[in-house]
Design a protein around this motif. Sequence first.
Motif, PDB file in Angstrom:
ATOM      1  N   LEU A 197      33.687  -1.413  18.847  1.00  0.00           N
ATOM      2  CA  LEU A 197      33.932  -0.266  18.575  1.00  0.00           C
ATOM      3  C   LEU A 197      35.356   0.335  18.091  1.00  0.00           C
ATOM      4  O   LEU A 197      36.235  -0.578  18.427  1.00  0.00           O
ATOM      5  CB  LEU A 197      33.899   0.710  20.016  1.00  0.00           C
ATOM      6  N   GLY A 198      35.254   1.082  16.873  1.00  0.00           N
ATOM      7  CA  GLY A 198      36.533   1.295  16.277  1.00  0.00           C
ATOM      8  C   GLY A 198      36.829   0.416  14.827  1.00  0.00           C
ATOM      9  O   GLY A 198      37.709   0.581  14.125  1.00  0.00           O
ATOM     10  N   ASP A 216      27.065  11.314  14.982  1.00  0.00           N
ATOM     11  CA  ASP A 216      27.724  11.064  16.410  1.00  0.00           C
ATOM     12  C   ASP A 216      27.877   9.236  16.422  1.00  0.00           C
ATOM     13  O   ASP A 216      28.689   9.078  17.506  1.00  0.00           O
ATOM     14  CB  ASP A 216      26.691  11.650  17.361  1.00  0.00           C
ATOM     15  N   PHE A 270      29.072   7.180  13.828  1.00  0.00           N
ATOM     16  CA  PHE A 270      30.094   6.763  12.837  1.00  0.00           C
ATOM     17  C   PHE A 270      31.033   7.917  12.921  1.00  0.00           C
ATOM     18  O   PHE A 270      30.954   9.033  12.774  1.00  0.00           O
ATOM     19  CB  PHE A 270      29.526   6.386  11.623  1.00  0.00           C
ATOM     20  N   GLU A 271      32.143   7.673  12.211  1.00  0.00           N
ATOM     21  CA  GLU A 271      33.468   8.397  11.875  1.00  0.00           C
ATOM     22  C   GLU A 271      34.123   7.749  10.576  1.00  0.00           C
ATOM     23  O   GLU A 271      33.927   6.695  10.278  1.00  0.00           O
ATOM     24  CB  GLU A 271      34.447   8.484  13.002  1.00  0.00           C
ATOM     25  N   THR A 284      37.988   8.050   8.557  1.00  0.00           N
ATOM     26  CA  THR A 284      39.393   8.396   8.380  1.00  0.00           C
ATOM     27  C   THR A 284      40.006   8.143   7.278  1.00  0.00           C
ATOM     28  O   THR A 284      39.204   7.144   6.417  1.00  0.00           O
ATOM     29  CB  THR A 284      39.995   7.478   9.582  1.00  0.00           C
ATOM     30  N   ARG A 329      34.113   3.817  10.403  1.00  0.00           N
ATOM     31  CA  ARG A 329      34.255   3.067  11.615  1.00  0.00           C
ATOM     32  C   ARG A 329      33.158   3.411  12.655  1.00  0.00           C
ATOM     33  O   ARG A 329      32.478   4.525  12.765  1.00  0.00           O
ATOM     34  CB  ARG A 329      35.413   3.188  12.220  1.00  0.00           C
ATOM     35  N   VAL A 330      32.740   2.556  13.604  1.00  0.00           N
ATOM     36  CA  VAL A 330      31.704   2.723  14.436  1.00  0.00           C
ATOM     37  C   VAL A 330      32.252   3.437  15.932  1.00  0.00           C
ATOM     38  O   VAL A 330      33.318   2.947  16.343  1.00  0.00           O
ATOM     39  CB  VAL A 330      31.268   1.550  15.044  1.00  0.00           C
ATOM     40  N   ARG A 331      31.452   4.581  16.152  1.00  0.00           N
ATOM     41  CA  ARG A 331      32.116   5.172  17.440  1.00  0.00           C
ATOM     42  C   ARG A 331      31.315   4.984  18.697  1.00  0.00           C
ATOM     43  O   ARG A 331      31.960   4.842  19.789  1.00  0.00           O
ATOM     44  CB  ARG A 331      32.010   6.845  17.093  1.00  0.00           C
ATOM     45  N   LYS A 332      29.983   4.692  18.414  1.00  0.00           N
ATOM     46  CA  LYS A 332      29.079   4.141  19.656  1.00  0.00           C
ATOM     47  C   LYS A 332      28.547   2.767  19.315  1.00  0.00           C
ATOM     48  O   LYS A 332      28.315   2.629  18.166  1.00  0.00           O
ATOM     49  CB  LYS A 332      28.007   5.313  19.828  1.00  0.00           C
TER      50      LYS A 332
END
Length: 830
Positions: A322-323, A353, A355-356, A358, A369-372
């Motif tokens: 994650l991250g 929900d 991925f994110e 930045t 980045r991977v959130r879950k």
Amino acid sequence: MTGKLNGSCFYNLSYFYVDCAVNTWRSSCGTMPERLTEMLMDTWTPLIILWITVLPSIFMAPMNQSQVLPSGSSTGLKSLTEEQRVLNRSKRGWVWNQMFVLEEFSGPEPILVGRLHTDLDPGSSKIKYILSGDGAGTIFVINDKTGDIHAMKRLDREEKAEYTLTAQAVDRDTNKPLEPPSEFIIKVQDINDNAPEFVDGPYHATVPEMSVVGTFVTKVTATDADDPVYGNSAKLVYSILEGQPYFSIEPHTAIIKTALPNMDREAKEEYFVVIQAKDMGGHMGGLSGTTTVTITLSDVNDNPPKFAQSMYHFSVMEDVALGEPIGRVKANDLDIGENAKSSYDIIEGDGMDIFEITTDAQTQDGIIRVRKPLDFETKKSYTLKVEATNIHIDPRFISGGPFKDTATVKIVVEDADEPPVFSSPTYLLEVHENAAINSVIGQVTAHDPDVSSSPIRFSIDRHTDLERQFNINAEDGKITLATPLDRETNMWHNITIVATETRNHSQVSRVPVAIKVLDVNDNAPEFASEHEAFLCENGKPGQVIQIVSAVDKDDPKNGHYFLYSLLPEMVNNPNFTIKKNEDNTLSILAKHSGFSRQKQEVYLLPIIISDSGNPPMSSTSTLTIRVCGCSSDGIVQSCNVEAYVLPIGLSMGALIAILACIILLLVIVVLFVTLRRHKNEPLIIKDDEDVRENIIRYDDEGGGEEDTEAFDIATLQNPDGINGFLPRKDIKPDLQFMPRQGLAPVPNGVDVDEFINVRLHEADNDPTAPPYDSIQIYGYEGRGSAAGSLSSLESSASDSDQNFDYLSEWGPRFKRLGELYSVGESDKET
């Protein structure tokens, strides 16, 4: 300068001072202009009188006895009372002002600055003049007998502007002072001998892009060491030598401003401006100095961000932490600095929900980045829509459109089995363009990071190598050449190498390979363009006829260097020679004068052009040199031999026409003789109809007024005539059509105009009607034209009597014509 005691008169060769303390000029100094003229002619004729100044110098306070009395009146001193001495106006023995001398003056003799003189000098050479002070004895020397002061050296006003000296008159025998010492100043007069200088140059300035015209950029300053008070030697005017039309400068304030609107930094960021400062108010003869101003356009936010591609593909292992970043997207912005900063957001998609995204502050990339946690068995891919928006928006350019852009991101979730990994993220290979087919130009390597370490097979993505110029060994990754290369056609080749696991073909990796084609000398130089030179008949020997240049498709490291030469058999060409120029061009020169178009109009000069490659390549190009007639100043006027015919009175076209007529007459004679041999009978036209038919075959529109065979003239004269079929005799149709039946006869009294219109309508709508019906090309004007016929064919039928005797009065040429007409009239009457 002349100093005269008691009614003193002082002359300076550059300035004229007058002080008459007691008497007027007429009584004490004499006629001044004559004395001044005599002195100038005798002492220093070349010097110019600049101006005249009259300075009163009167001292009212009582002075010593020797100063008070005029010359020759010293014996009456004791008889004067104290009161009388107070009331008398005293005279000063020395009256001084400034003397002047030009700087940097150099002549064969020392410069006469001025002359000292006292009334106590009776002219018996008993007075001795002494000079002391700045430069006395070295720079300035005085003649102790005459009082003439000379400058012995060249003076520089910028080093020392003035000199303070003291003059005194003493007795030559006793050295006793005859007058009190007097101080005066010699000023060095300025000339324009110093050019303006920009002490603070070169300059650097910035101005925002897209600025309006007249926006202040910077100000420059130049200094001039010359005297700013005297003349225009230090009066400066500024101008731009380089940098137009982008910038302008105020001539007197030296303020630089923008001269063009909407200068775009993204198109050109830096401008090199050369400023000139010229003294003498900018007039001719002034000295000048230059400086450079480097003007940089500062950025404004006038460009929106733009993704490099509309679709991004990423793959991610299902066991990624994650991250961890799984990919980057980049929205390029042509602006820089703060204006190029963008923020990224995921605005829609099925993984909002999961991925994110930045922003990387350093590279301005969007990092996904991977959130879950990801599950390969649950969902194998995601589709996201990413938006990039400028952080700082300039309201002046908001009308230019939205400062944002979107792109689609597809993310594929893969099983834990990892794909092959190349040893380098990119490869750069080099190969010479003359490399042999199947030669190895490079190698890529990859391995399977998994423990099982599956063997790797390599291949080329043929979408990146559509012409199949390269091959790769599937086992070891060696790239070979499949087809010949040509650097002049394509210098770079970008292909993609694919590495695939043999045990799991889904595990695929790709790497870009850039292949640079190196140059070899395989192209011969040639003329840059087709040249045709013009040589004047009145040209001079050694005159440059033409300057030619060559081009070479190759690109040597040290640049092109061409060698020019004539063919071996034309080395000793008697007419022309060649000369290599420093700029790699070739000048063609004439060896002699007296070229003539009548002798030879065109010369062909083959030239061999060779390059400096290894091995050298060469080619032969031919220059066409045309001899032309020119004016006295070398302007080409005519380049063909027609100019020689014109003075005779016939042009080239006229000569060709005459020659064609002669040939035609010869052909007719030959035909006539041939026909007589074959037929043994004279070629005589028997029938008038044949003559008419011959005339009609020459594209005549009709047979004339007497031609009754081409059409039925009676039909026009009598509209009620027979509606029958009359075959044409002027043109023979290929097919004979039966006459049209069923047409009702034209009733009596019908107008001919209506009859013609009916026939025209029938001809236009009848498919069997021949297109050569001549009745369609005659316009009926009606019965009884008041103007009558204008045809000359009816003149013979006219009843009017004509007298042609007046033709005899027109000269011998028309006299014969009148006799012919007279004979014709007499024959007609007979």
